[in-house]
Each structure stands twice: as C-alpha cells, then as structure tokens.
Design a protein around this motif. Structure first.
Motif, short mmCIF file in Angstrom:
data_model
loop_
_atom_site.label_atom_id
_atom_site.label_comp_id
_atom_site.label_asym_id
_atom_site.label_seq_id
_atom_site.Cartn_x
_atom_site.Cartn_y
_atom_site.Cartn_z
N ALA A 1 -52.79 2.87 -37.80
CA ALA A 1 -54.01 3.18 -37.07
C ALA A 1 -55.17 3.27 -38.05
O ALA A 1 -56.32 2.98 -37.70
CB ALA A 1 -53.85 4.50 -36.32
N TYR B 1 -55.87 -1.30 -25.71
CA TYR B 1 -54.46 -1.12 -26.06
C TYR B 1 -54.26 -0.09 -27.18
O TYR B 1 -53.51 0.88 -27.03
CB TYR B 1 -53.87 -2.47 -26.48
CG TYR B 1 -52.42 -2.42 -26.89
CD1 TYR B 1 -51.43 -2.31 -25.92
CD2 TYR B 1 -52.05 -2.47 -28.23
CE1 TYR B 1 -50.11 -2.27 -26.29
CE2 TYR B 1 -50.73 -2.42 -28.60
CZ TYR B 1 -49.75 -2.32 -27.63
OH TYR B 1 -48.44 -2.26 -27.99
N GLY B 2 -54.98 -0.30 -28.29
CA GLY B 2 -54.83 0.60 -29.44
C GLY B 2 -55.24 2.03 -29.11
O GLY B 2 -54.45 2.96 -29.29
N ILE C 1 -52.55 3.80 -27.00
CA ILE C 1 -51.32 4.27 -27.61
C ILE C 1 -51.58 5.37 -28.62
O ILE C 1 -50.68 6.14 -28.94
CB ILE C 1 -50.51 3.13 -28.28
CG1 ILE C 1 -51.34 2.40 -29.32
CG2 ILE C 1 -49.96 2.17 -27.26
CD1 ILE C 1 -50.56 1.37 -30.08
N HIS C 2 -52.82 5.46 -29.12
CA HIS C 2 -53.10 6.54 -30.06
C HIS C 2 -53.79 7.71 -29.39
O HIS C 2 -54.18 8.67 -30.05
CB HIS C 2 -53.96 6.01 -31.21
CG HIS C 2 -53.23 5.02 -32.06
ND1 HIS C 2 -52.10 5.35 -32.77
CD2 HIS C 2 -53.43 3.70 -32.28
CE1 HIS C 2 -51.66 4.27 -33.41
NE2 HIS C 2 -52.44 3.27 -33.12
N ARG D 1 -60.34 -5.60 -31.44
CA ARG D 1 -59.15 -4.82 -31.13
C ARG D 1 -58.78 -3.94 -32.32
O ARG D 1 -58.40 -2.77 -32.16
CB ARG D 1 -58.02 -5.81 -30.83
CG ARG D 1 -56.77 -5.20 -30.30
CD ARG D 1 -55.81 -6.30 -29.92
NE ARG D 1 -55.24 -6.95 -31.10
CZ ARG D 1 -54.43 -8.00 -31.04
NH1 ARG D 1 -54.11 -8.52 -29.89
NH2 ARG D 1 -53.94 -8.53 -32.14
N ALA D 2 -58.91 -4.52 -33.52
CA ALA D 2 -58.59 -3.75 -34.71
C ALA D 2 -59.62 -2.63 -34.91
O ALA D 2 -59.28 -1.52 -35.31
CB ALA D 2 -58.54 -4.67 -35.93
N VAL E 1 -59.61 1.15 -32.84
CA VAL E 1 -58.93 2.40 -33.18
C VAL E 1 -59.60 3.09 -34.37
O VAL E 1 -59.01 3.99 -34.96
CB VAL E 1 -57.43 2.17 -33.48
CG1 VAL E 1 -56.69 1.81 -32.21
CG2 VAL E 1 -57.24 1.09 -34.53
N ALA F 1 -49.14 -4.00 -35.82
CA ALA F 1 -50.24 -3.74 -36.74
C ALA F 1 -51.28 -2.82 -36.12
O ALA F 1 -52.09 -2.23 -36.83
CB ALA F 1 -50.90 -5.06 -37.16
N MET F 2 -51.29 -2.73 -34.79
CA MET F 2 -52.19 -1.78 -34.13
C MET F 2 -51.65 -0.37 -34.25
O MET F 2 -52.29 0.57 -33.80
CB MET F 2 -52.33 -2.09 -32.64
CG MET F 2 -52.94 -3.42 -32.32
SD MET F 2 -54.65 -3.51 -32.81
CE MET F 2 -55.32 -2.19 -31.85
N GLY F 3 -50.46 -0.24 -34.80
CA GLY F 3 -49.88 1.09 -34.94
C GLY F 3 -49.06 1.50 -33.74
O GLY F 3 -48.87 2.68 -33.49
N SER F 4 -48.58 0.54 -32.98
CA SER F 4 -47.70 0.94 -31.88
C SER F 4 -46.26 0.91 -32.38
O SER F 4 -45.91 0.17 -33.29
CB SER F 4 -47.86 0.02 -30.68
OG SER F 4 -47.69 -1.30 -31.05
N GLU G 1 -43.13 0.91 -27.84
CA GLU G 1 -44.43 0.63 -27.21
C GLU G 1 -44.71 -0.86 -27.21
O GLU G 1 -45.20 -1.43 -26.23
CB GLU G 1 -45.55 1.38 -27.95
CG GLU G 1 -45.62 2.85 -27.59
CD GLU G 1 -46.49 3.65 -28.54
OE1 GLU G 1 -46.85 4.77 -28.19
OE2 GLU G 1 -46.79 3.16 -29.65
N ASN H 1 -45.22 -2.74 -23.76
CA ASN H 1 -46.57 -3.16 -23.42
C ASN H 1 -46.84 -4.62 -23.70
O ASN H 1 -47.72 -5.21 -23.08
CB ASN H 1 -47.60 -2.33 -24.20
CG ASN H 1 -47.58 -0.89 -23.79
OD1 ASN H 1 -47.52 -0.60 -22.61
ND2 ASN H 1 -47.59 0.01 -24.75
#
Lengths: 275, 459
Positions: A108, A130-131, A134-135, A184-185, A188, B347-350, B354, B358
C-alpha cells in the motif's frame, strides 16, 4: 554459468557513485541486495540510495536485473516461488524484509505500475476504488467518489473519462489504460511508485503524456522507473543507475551519468555500443 | 474372401505406387523439362487411383451380393411356389434355403428347397471368385490408364493433395452423419411413441407408470406416461451432485492455482485425474455399499426416515464423480487469466484471497460457468451410478432422502428384458432419450458459447 563466473570475478567491483550536488533526503536504502532464481543468481550485492520526491531511473540491457531489483522494493518477487532475496532494504528506515513486516501494508505504501497496462476487467470507477476499498481508506460512496476523482485528476485522465466512469477500464486506449493504472496506484496514497517500463507498450504520443505525468507526480511521490529508452531516462529522471549483468555499474545524477560517465561500460551502453 | 480381396487391393496399390514412382524418377533423370512433382507423388497418385475405386467396388460388392443372389434364387424357384406368395412367405423360403446350406435343418426340406440350396452354394462360390477377378481386372485397367497419364509436367502433387483433402472431408462428414443418424433414429422412435401417447401428456403428466399389459388378458395398470416426476428426479439428483461438486471442485482449483506449492500441485493433479478415470460402475458400488448405508445410518440418528436408495446418496456420489471435471475446467479458466492481472492486484496490496475474490474469479467466471454447465449436462446424462444407487419408482418429490428415479434409469429399465418394439412402454424410452438429448445439447451449446465468448476477451 558464465554470468555467475563474471560476477564472481567482479565481486570486488565497486559501484561508481556520483553524489547529488545538493543532497536530498533518502527514501529507500538498499544494501548488498542479491537475488537468486533457484540456483541462478540474478543480482549481485546491489547497494543504492533512492532520493525522496525525485525520479530515479534504472537503465541497462535486457536481462541485466533492473526489473528484478525494482520488484524487490515492494516484494513482488515473493510471488515467484523459486526467488530468494538476501541483503537489506529500508523504506523510510524500516527493513521491508523483516519477517514481522506485513507485505500488504508495504504494497500500500509502495505502489507499482507494470510494463503492459493491466486494468482489471471492471469499470473505471471500480478500478480506482479497488485499492482504497481493500485498505479501508473510505467508507461511503461519496468518499470513494472523491478519491476516484482526485486520483484520475492526478493521472491527468479525469477530463477524458469523467463521463464514462462506469464503463469497463479495458475499453480505454492503451495510453489511457496505463494512466488508469497509474491513477489506481495513486489512489491508495503510496509514498513510492515503482514503474516497470511503463511506456514500452505505448505509442509516442501516449508515452509523452505518461512522461509528463511522471514529472508532475515527482512533487508528491518518490518514483523509481525502469526503462529501456535512454532518452526517456534522460527526460524524466533526476538520478540514473546503470545495471549490467546483475551488477549496479554506475549511478549518479542523470545529467552527469549521460554527459560524463566515469565507467567504460556505462559509456559504451549510452553511446549505443552494446545493449 | 473379403480378406483376400483386401490384400489383393493393398498389393495392387503397392505395385501401382512403385510403378508410378519409377516412372516419376525416370522423368526426373531423362526429361529435358523440369518435372512438376516429385516421383513419390507420381507413385502416390497412381496408388490412390488404383486403391480407392477398387475399395469402393469391394464394399459395394459385399453389400449387394447377398440381395442379388437372393433375387436370383427366388426367380429360380418353381413358379407354383412363388406365384401369389406374400413377401413374408418369400422371406421364409429364403431363410429355409440359407438354413439348409449352413446345415441347420429342421425336418425334411422339400426337394425344390434342396435344389435351391445347392444352387446357392454354387453361386456363392462363383461370386467369390468373380469378385477377386473383377477387382484384379479393375485395378489393372486403372493402373494402365493412370500410368499413361503421367508425364514430366503432370501435376501429381496437386492431384494427391486434392484426394487427401477429399479423404479428410469424407471422415469428418462420417462423424456428422453418424450424429444425424442417431438423432434421426431417436426422432423416428419418439414420433412413433407420440402417435400413441400425446406430447402434452408426456411432457406435463405427473404420473409415470409405464407398466402396460403385454397380453390382452393380463391384469395390469393401464400405464401412465407423464414424464414430469422422472425429470424432477433427474434434476434433484443432478442438483445434489452439483451442490457437492461445484464448491469442492472450485475450491480445489483455486487452491491448486493460487495457493499450492509446485510439489503439492504435482501430486494432487494426477490424483484428481485418477478420480476422473474411475469407471462409473465402480462409483456405483461405492454409492450402494458405502454411501447409501452411511446416509441411512446418519438419517436414523437424526430421526429421519431415509430411503435405502435415496437421492442424496446417488447425487452425492455423482457429485464426487464430477469434481475433477469442474476442478480441471476451473483450473484452466483461472490459469487463463493473465498473470499481469494477478500481479496488478497483488501490487495494490491485496492479499491472495482478495485477489482471487475480486479479480481472478470475476475474470474467470465465464470459463468456470461453462465448466459447471458442461458438468451439469454430464450429471444429467450419467447412467451407471443412478442405475445402481437410485430408485425405480417415479416419485414426484424434492425430498433428498426420498427415493427418486432418473431419465437414464427409466430408459435402462424400459429396454431391459423381453420387450416388443411397438408398445408404448418400449417407445417411451426413446421419447425420454430424445428429451434428455435436447436438454444436454442445449446445456452444451450454452456452455461452449460462454467459454468461447470468454476466450475472445484475452487472446
């Protein structure tokens, strides 16, 4: 085996380093990082400091280990079973290979953009959300809307897609897809963004847009970019590191490295004599 | 004699090949012009032309010889025997003559029949030799003609290519024609059934009791052909099977694709394949001897009256049978999701789960759905397990611990034993088969469509 043999001889080899004229704060500090794929060693004792809020470019011929090294920064190499990493890597002074560290949290903080645009087969909105989802960065739809808009603004994509946020992200053009991946990156709020040849699948116009974007993002993020194009490295980066056969040969301020390289191999590479 | 004829054709084709090839190589060495085709093509051209017509002739001969001789026999019989005789009468004569020649004689045959039998033996001998001679003659004539066509500029290669492609088209058509033939025979018999039992009664009737009196004086129920309980039974068992197979198969696939180490994968996959290779009759044993009693005991502990051949036991075992089917198709679908998609999500940290939930599952969903539909059509058409473990009585119920019957079970029981092919009882099997065929066909078409649509997305 030859690569290993060469490297063994070069064990004593010292990376040629040129410091910045006015030192910047260090974001990532790698010391003696080696990477092995099974028996084969891909990276040999690489040490480098990555400055904060600047673009650092990794250049070098194919197979020199620059992408492998980049993937150490967010432990993406963990996804490859046979891959083993030794050495120490500090992001904001915390060792990311500490067994107690949570990879999810690390990723993250250290986002990544890949060579080929890889939006998820979801809507543009869902791709960005999305990111944060999930965070747990947002709760209500309104909060998500804010994040989505901000991220798309930062990626310079908002005006192009604001009317079709709920259409699939895969329907965008290649360049737009790549900027969507950058958005997207960014969504987060990472500290570092890693880019693995982000423009190699794009046409020159899309490439120019992404490069412009990288330059803007530099104000807020630490960026590390792997590129095959030396012009690109020269255009977007403040520091450049040259890799060859798994060894970090030379690193320094981009203008110094490209105008007066100290190491012969660097000079040969940037003048196009091999690679 | 057929074997000899075949050997003869093969031998002649070989000879033809060498004749053609040597002619070809002579052109190559002697001719001033550049030859068009390699000598081996010349050989193949002659060989194919010698072999194929002779083969067709042989097949025609074997197919028609019997009827031709029968016709001759009939016309050779004395007039007073054939005059005004019905077709079945004539058939009887022929049968008798053939019986006499093979030595199966009941009573003393009439002198006319004996004479005819002798004629039959003689004619068959003549026909056998005639066949060989005609085939030999044909091959020689064709060999001469085709040999005469060869020349340095003769396009033997193109000709051979055309013949080869024709041969392949023929084989492909054969498979399609067989399918059409199967459908045709089903339709034909089902049509005969629907002449006796109205379609609406069959499709919507709630009562299935296909016992009808065989003789006039027999006391039996009038017979009822409402297929609804049979189909609900099939659906109940298939549903139970899917209930068992889908989660287990899917989770197995997810584990193998995303979580398992290489070592585990290389052990588990072959085991799953063994599961797929177990003959269904063995699953039947398993269902009858182990699962059904276990379900029953378990039910009695809970105070449930479980039928000894409950839908639960049959469906459960059928589910186990199709686990490898679903897991391997889902495995393929999940593996087909580009790695970049996975890396992007990670890489998004999932976390892995997940990412799976997803990104991978939604992307692979069409492929997985296709696999599930294929498995479902397999479950509906499965026969052996249900024949052994499911019931025979068509109960209209959705109670899984009750006994139900399935379409395939009914088809088997309707066709077992002495049956006449004009009673609705027997013909009902074909009507059931037809409906079953249509259902599985629709499911398969749907599944293939879904899978194809999904493929277009990533390639």
């Amino acid at each position: 085996m030859s690569a290993v043999a060469v490297a063994a001889n070069d064990k004593a080899f010292e990376t040629v380093r040129t410091p910045d004229p006015e030192p910047r704060p260090i974001k990532i500090k790698a010391s003696d990082v080696s990477v092995f794929y099974g028996e084969k060693q891909a990276l040999f004792d690489v040490s480098i400091d990555i400055p904060e809020r600047a673009v650092t470019a990794f250049i070098g011929p194919s197979g020199c280990g620059k992408s492998t090294f980049l993937r150490c920064f967010n432990r993406m190499n963990d996804t490859i079973d046979i891959c083993r990493v030794t050495g120490e890597m500090l992001v904001s002074d915390a060792n990311i290979y500490d067994p107690r560290l949570d990879v999810v949290e690390l990723r993250a903080r250290v986002g990544m953009v890949f060579q080929k645009p890889n939006p998820f087969p979801k809507s543009i909105w869902d791709n960005i959300a999305y990111g944060p989802k999930i965070h747990g960065l947002a709760k209500t739809k309104a909060e998500f809307d804010v994040i989505v808009e901000e991220s798309l603004q930062k990626a310079g994509l908002w005006n192009e897609v604001k009317d079709r946020l709920h259409e699939p992200g895969t329907g965008l053009s290649g360049g737009q897809q790549q900027r969507l991946c950058i958005a997207r990156a960014v969504a987060v709020s990472p500290e570092v963004i890693l880019m693995d040849e982000p423009c190699s699948a794009l046409d020159p116009i899309a490439t120019a847009k992404v490069e412009e974007l990288i330059d803007e993002l530099r104000e807020n993020y630490t960026i590390v970019i792997v590129t095959h194009s030396m012009q690109q490295a020269a255009r977007v980066s403040q520091r450049t590191a040259f890799f060859h056969l798994g060894i970090l040969v030379e690193e320094g301020p981009t203008n110094v490295l490209f105008t007066s390289p100290k190491e012969k191999r660097t000079q040969d590479y940037i003048t196009g004599r091999f690679g | 004699m057929f074997g000899y004829a075949l050997l003869l054709i093969i031998a002649m084709s070989l000879i033809a090949y060498f004749v053609g090839r040597s002619a070809g190589s002579r052109f190559a060495t002697n001719s001033q012009e550049k030859i068009h085709s390699l000598p081996s093509y010349h050989g193949a051209f002659v060989a194919v032309w010698v072999g194929i017509p002779a083969l067709i002739l042989l097949l025609l001969w074997v197919g028609l010889q019997g009827t031709a001789i029968d016709q001759l026999l009939l016309s050779s019989l004395p007039e007073q025997m054939t005059e005004g005789a019905s077709a079945s009468q004539l058939n009887l004569y022929l049968q008798e003559i053939h019986n006499v020649t093979t030595g199966r004689v009941f009573g003393e045959p009439s002198p006319e029949i004996k004479a005819a039998a002798e004629r039959l033996i003689r004619w068959e001998a003549i026909a056998r030799w005639a066949m060989l001679v005609v085939i030999l003659a044909l091959t020689i004539v064709v060999l001469m003609i085709t040999r005469a066509q060869l020349s340095p500029r003769f396009r033997a290669r193109n000709n051979v290519e055309r013949i080869v492609s024709g041969l392949m088209i023929f084989c492909a058509t054969l498979a399609i024609l067989t399918t059409l033939g199967i459908i045709g025979s089903l339709l034909f018999e089902a049509w005969a059934f629907f002449q006796m039992v109205p379609v609406s009664e069959f499709l919507f009737g709630l009562n299935w009791e296909p016992q009808i009196p065989i003789r006039e004086d027999q006391v039996a129920a009038a017979g009822a052909f409402g297929a609804i309980p049979v189909f609900t039974g099939t659906l109940l068992i298939a549903f139970i099977a899917m209930l068992v197979a889908t989660p287990i198969g899917l989770l197995t696939a997810i584990y193998l694709v995303e979580y398992a180490s290489d070592r585990v994968r290389s052990t588990v996959k072959p085991i799953m394949e063994i599961l797929a290779g177990v003959p269904t009759v063995v699953y039947g044993f398993f269902a009858v001897l182990i699962v059904a009693p276990a379900v029953r005991d378990f039910g009695s502990v809970l105070g449930l009256a479980v039928s000894p051949n409950s839908a639960l036991a049959a469906g459960g075992v059928m589910g186990i049978m199709i686990i490898p089917f679903i897991s391997s198709l889902s495995d393929d679908a999940l593996n087909a999701v580009p790695r970049a998609m996975r890396d992007g999500s990670l890489a998004m940290g999932s976390t892995r789960s997940e990412t799976m939930l997803n990104v991978l599952l939604p992307a692979a969903l069409p492929g997985i759905m296709g696999g599930i539909l294929l498995a479902l059509s397999r479950a509906i058409g499965e026969t052996m397990i249900v024949v052994m473990a499911a019931g025979l009585i068509a109960n209209l119920t959705f109670n899984p611990v009750d006994s139900v019957t399935t379409v395939t079970v009914q088809i088997v029981t309707l066709l077992i034993g002495d049956t006449s092919f004009d009673s609705p009882k027997t013909l009902a099997a074909f009507a059931l088969g037809l409906v079953l065929f249509i259902i599985t066909l629709c499911l398969n078409v749907l599944a293939i469509r879904i899978v194809q649509k999904y493929r277009e997305k990533y390639d």
